[in-house]
Design a protein around this motif. Structure first.
Motif, mmCIF file in Angstrom:
data_model
loop_
_atom_site.group_PDB
_atom_site.id
_atom_site.type_symbol
_atom_site.label_atom_id
_atom_site.label_comp_id
_atom_site.label_asym_id
_atom_site.label_seq_id
_atom_site.Cartn_x
_atom_site.Cartn_y
_atom_site.Cartn_z
ATOM 1 N N VAL A 12 0.846 -1.201 0.000
ATOM 2 C CA VAL A 12 0.000 0.000 0.000
ATOM 3 C C VAL A 12 0.882 1.252 0.000
ATOM 4 N N ALA A 13 1.902 1.263 0.841
ATOM 5 C CA ALA A 13 2.810 2.419 0.899
ATOM 6 C C ALA A 13 3.564 2.596 -0.417
ATOM 7 N N ALA A 14 3.976 1.496 -1.012
ATOM 8 C CA ALA A 14 4.725 1.568 -2.271
ATOM 9 C C ALA A 14 3.873 2.109 -3.413
ATOM 10 N N GLU A 15 2.592 1.798 -3.392
ATOM 11 C CA GLU A 15 1.709 2.168 -4.497
ATOM 12 C C GLU A 15 1.007 3.511 -4.289
ATOM 13 N N ASN A 16 1.152 4.099 -3.102
ATOM 14 C CA ASN A 16 0.443 5.341 -2.791
ATOM 15 C C ASN A 16 1.397 6.358 -2.175
ATOM 16 N N SER A 17 1.768 7.349 -2.951
ATOM 17 C CA SER A 17 2.760 8.326 -2.500
ATOM 18 C C SER A 17 2.278 9.180 -1.335
ATOM 19 N N PHE A 18 0.978 9.213 -1.067
ATOM 20 C CA PHE A 18 0.461 10.004 0.052
ATOM 21 C C PHE A 18 0.726 9.343 1.406
ATOM 22 N N VAL A 19 1.142 8.078 1.420
ATOM 23 C CA VAL A 19 1.448 7.386 2.673
ATOM 24 C C VAL A 19 2.755 7.942 3.225
ATOM 25 N N VAL A 94 11.233 -5.605 -0.604
ATOM 26 C CA VAL A 94 11.082 -5.060 -1.952
ATOM 27 C C VAL A 94 10.048 -3.942 -1.955
ATOM 28 N N GLU A 95 8.904 -4.198 -1.342
ATOM 29 C CA GLU A 95 7.832 -3.200 -1.358
ATOM 30 C C GLU A 95 8.213 -1.946 -0.572
ATOM 31 N N LEU A 96 8.821 -2.095 0.592
ATOM 32 C CA LEU A 96 9.214 -0.912 1.366
ATOM 33 C C LEU A 96 10.333 -0.137 0.684
ATOM 34 N N ASP A 120 16.420 -9.020 10.131
ATOM 35 C CA ASP A 120 17.728 -8.428 9.844
ATOM 36 C C ASP A 120 17.904 -8.153 8.350
ATOM 37 N N VAL A 121 17.407 -9.043 7.503
ATOM 38 C CA VAL A 121 17.464 -8.808 6.056
ATOM 39 C C VAL A 121 16.659 -7.560 5.710
ATOM 40 N N LEU A 122 15.473 -7.443 6.273
ATOM 41 C CA LEU A 122 14.625 -6.272 6.026
ATOM 42 C C LEU A 122 15.315 -4.998 6.495
ATOM 43 N N TYR A 123 15.806 -4.999 7.698
ATOM 44 C CA TYR A 123 16.460 -3.819 8.269
ATOM 45 C C TYR A 123 17.698 -3.430 7.451
ATOM 46 N N ALA A 124 18.539 -4.392 7.149
ATOM 47 C CA ALA A 124 19.754 -4.106 6.384
ATOM 48 C C ALA A 124 19.430 -3.590 4.986
ATOM 49 N N THR A 125 18.412 -4.161 4.364
ATOM 50 C CA THR A 125 18.014 -3.715 3.026
ATOM 51 C C THR A 125 17.578 -2.255 3.059
ATOM 52 N N LEU A 126 16.743 -1.914 4.011
ATOM 53 C CA LEU A 126 16.241 -0.546 4.098
ATOM 54 C C LEU A 126 17.354 0.435 4.458
ATOM 55 N N LEU A 127 18.209 0.066 5.400
ATOM 56 C CA LEU A 127 19.335 0.931 5.764
ATOM 57 C C LEU A 127 20.272 1.150 4.579
ATOM 58 N N SER A 128 20.548 0.085 3.842
ATOM 59 C CA SER A 128 21.498 0.212 2.720
ATOM 60 C C SER A 128 20.970 1.118 1.618
ATOM 61 N N GLN A 129 19.663 1.312 1.583
ATOM 62 C CA GLN A 129 19.053 2.177 0.576
ATOM 63 C C GLN A 129 18.761 3.576 1.108
ATOM 64 N N GLY A 130 19.224 3.855 2.316
ATOM 65 C CA GLY A 130 19.043 5.179 2.888
ATOM 66 C C GLY A 130 17.634 5.484 3.358
ATOM 67 N N GLN A 131 16.829 4.436 3.593
ATOM 68 C CA GLN A 131 15.455 4.629 4.060
ATOM 69 C C GLN A 131 15.453 5.188 5.486
ATOM 70 N N ASN A 132 14.404 5.913 5.815
ATOM 71 C CA ASN A 132 14.187 6.390 7.174
ATOM 72 C C ASN A 132 13.479 5.270 7.908
ATOM 73 N N VAL A 133 14.243 4.463 8.652
ATOM 74 C CA VAL A 133 13.681 3.264 9.286
ATOM 75 C C VAL A 133 14.020 3.228 10.772
#
Length: 169
Positions: A12-19, A94-96, A120-133
């Motif tokens: 839902v977040a990936a498909e809706n920029s207002f999230v 992938v979606e996040l 840990d895979v989720l966290y590392a993936t998001l951190l490596s992409q500079g996500q605010n997590v």
């Protein structure tokens, strides 16, 4: 979203920029096939089946799903094939990765090593992409954020309060 709902809210977040904010609680990072493979390798996926047969059976079951992905009358682990064919194609990570929303993820350590590895895979993936997590590993909590031997402790209330406080920061 909790558990498989984590993948749903990520989509839902990936498909809706207002999230602007999304919380995935007790949701794996890789695809569910990863979790299933890890369970099969640990001999915990299929009851009473020898360890060396579990991965072979899982791969055969996945091939059957992929050969008839839209058949609502065929089931695997209690869910119809269309559910599996959609959930096996993507992952929470992938979606996040496709959203600019702030992300909160949490998992309980009593859920077991497969859940923590996926987290840990989720966290590392998001951190490596500079996500605010924001990530929370809840010591002693199970999949439902409850604590063995502490029946009066309301883990759901605790994690929901943390998510609420994070959202309003």
């Amino acid at each position: 979203g909790h558990s498989e709902g984590g993948l749903t809210v990520a989509r839902v977040a990936a498909e809706n920029s207002f999230v602007t904010h999304v919380a995935a609680l007790a949701s794996s990072g890789p695809t569910q096939l990863y979790d299933l493979l890890e369970s099969a390798r640990a001999a915990t996926l299929y009851d009473s089946m020898p360890r060396d047969e579990q991965v072979t059976k899982l791969l055969a079951d996945v091939a059957a799903i992929q050969s008839d992905p839209d058949n609502p009358d065929k089931f695997f682990l209690g869910h119809p094939y269309p559910r599996w064919s959609s959930y096996l194609k993507t992952s929470t990570a992938v979606e996040l990765s496709r959203t600019k929303a702030k992300v909160f993820i949490a998992v309980g350590t009593a859920e077991g090593p497969i859940a923590v590895q996926g987290f840990d895979v989720l966290y590392a993936t998001l951190l490596s992409q500079g996500q605010n997590v924001t990530a929370k590993l809840v010591e002693g909590a199970n999949h439902g954020f409850q604590f063995q031997g502490q029946p009066s402790r309301d883990g759901w209330n605790e994690i929901y309060r943390e998510v609420r406080d994070w959202f309003f920061r």
